[in-house]
Design an enzyme around this catalytic site. Sequence first.
Site, PDB file in Angstrom:
ATOM      1  N   SER A  11       1.068   7.606   4.713  1.00 25.41           N
ATOM      2  CA  SER A  11       1.820   7.056   4.043  1.00 25.41           C
ATOM      3  C   SER A  11       1.821   5.312   3.888  1.00 25.41           C
ATOM      4  O   SER A  11       2.269   4.981   3.688  1.00 25.41           O
ATOM      5  CB  SER A  11       2.801   7.771   4.034  1.00 25.41           C
ATOM      6  OG  SER A  11       3.506   7.014   5.552  1.00 25.41           O
ATOM      7  N   CYS A  73      -1.157  12.045   8.284  1.00 27.17           N
ATOM      8  CA  CYS A  73      -0.073  11.776   8.053  1.00 27.17           C
ATOM      9  C   CYS A  73       0.587  13.420   8.577  1.00 27.17           C
ATOM     10  O   CYS A  73       0.031  14.296   8.351  1.00 27.17           O
ATOM     11  CB  CYS A  73       0.545  11.378   7.115  1.00 27.17           C
ATOM     12  SG  CYS A  73       1.936  11.750   6.894  1.00 27.17           S
ATOM     13  N   CYS A 184       3.260  12.750  15.002  1.00 30.96           N
ATOM     14  CA  CYS A 184       4.055  11.487  14.200  1.00 30.96           C
ATOM     15  C   CYS A 184       3.324  10.406  13.874  1.00 30.96           C
ATOM     16  O   CYS A 184       2.852   9.605  15.504  1.00 30.96           O
ATOM     17  CB  CYS A 184       5.447  10.814  14.108  1.00 30.96           C
ATOM     18  SG  CYS A 184       5.685   9.451  13.733  1.00 30.96           S
ATOM     19  N   HIS A 186       2.875   7.147  13.937  1.00 27.56           N
ATOM     20  CA  HIS A 186       3.237   5.907  14.623  1.00 27.56           C
ATOM     21  C   HIS A 186       3.585   6.022  16.180  1.00 27.56           C
ATOM     22  O   HIS A 186       3.775   5.208  17.132  1.00 27.56           O
ATOM     23  CB  HIS A 186       4.530   6.091  14.013  1.00 27.56           C
ATOM     24  CG  HIS A 186       4.778   5.285  12.540  1.00 27.56           C
ATOM     25  ND1 HIS A 186       4.116   5.379  11.255  1.00 27.56           N
ATOM     26  CD2 HIS A 186       5.509   3.780  11.886  1.00 27.56           C
ATOM     27  CE1 HIS A 186       4.391   4.829  10.610  1.00 27.56           C
ATOM     28  NE2 HIS A 186       4.880   3.672  10.862  1.00 27.56           N
TER      29      HIS A 186
END
Length: 266
Positions: A11, A73, A184, A186
Amino acid sequence: MPERAIGVFDSGVGGLTVLRALRQHVPDESLVYLGDTARVPYGTKSSPTVMRYAHEAARFLLAQRVKLMVVACNTASAVAVDELIERYQVPVIGVILPGAKRALEMTRNGRIGVVGTEGTIRSGAYDRALQEFRPDIVVHTAACPLFVPIAEEGWSCHEVARLAAHEYLAPLLDKGIDTLVLGCTHYPLLKNTLQEVVGPDVQLVDSAQETAKAVKLRLEQDQLLQSPSATQPPCYFVTDIPDRFIRVGGAFLGEQLKDVKTVVLD
Ligand code: DGL
């Protein structure tokens, strides 16, 4: 085929942690990265919407003639990876299965924690992946929506990150987990803080690293490894103006981003 690039999509900047791991594990491969920055975040969107975005990203990468796609993702992997594997003719690798497999190798007490976006946790994809191999595994999950903006703000080692981690992870620690999957893209940026909060008895699984190892294995199996002489510099595409992606993404990639182009998906 081997001389074609690997396509990677996310994303936004998060998938750059996967791209970085790919550069460690398959350094001779050419890489094409797409960050759907016009529509980030995926983690708060509904499954049908994320599914549609994932198809659009996949079609863009296929138009770049990639030989393999990485869904970098967790939210898109949770919702769309099975359908992408069925629909498209190149191998598709998501981030969930590699992370789940590694967690199963690591756990000693059979209690595994998973943290991710709201969409990933709501999908139950990690629970299914883990329990498919070991139905006796107990999975405890927590959506941690604040971790994404904290990582993007550059506050991964800040007191704010520590406080949020305590709040989100205390219920999982109370259940006695011995392994925590960072579900995730991140979250690898928060690894040190999360390790500090969970303590030395809980092992962290970095799904970016595990995904890169899975890609290497698949390229070897399918005889798709590229020869070093054919390696091209990575290409970066985003769906919004690239300024923020360049500014924030450097920390995720571990180096300055250059030559980022804006594209429109359809
Ligand atoms: N890259 C997403 C993931 O791994 C997190 C960011 C978002 O919500 O889009 O789930």
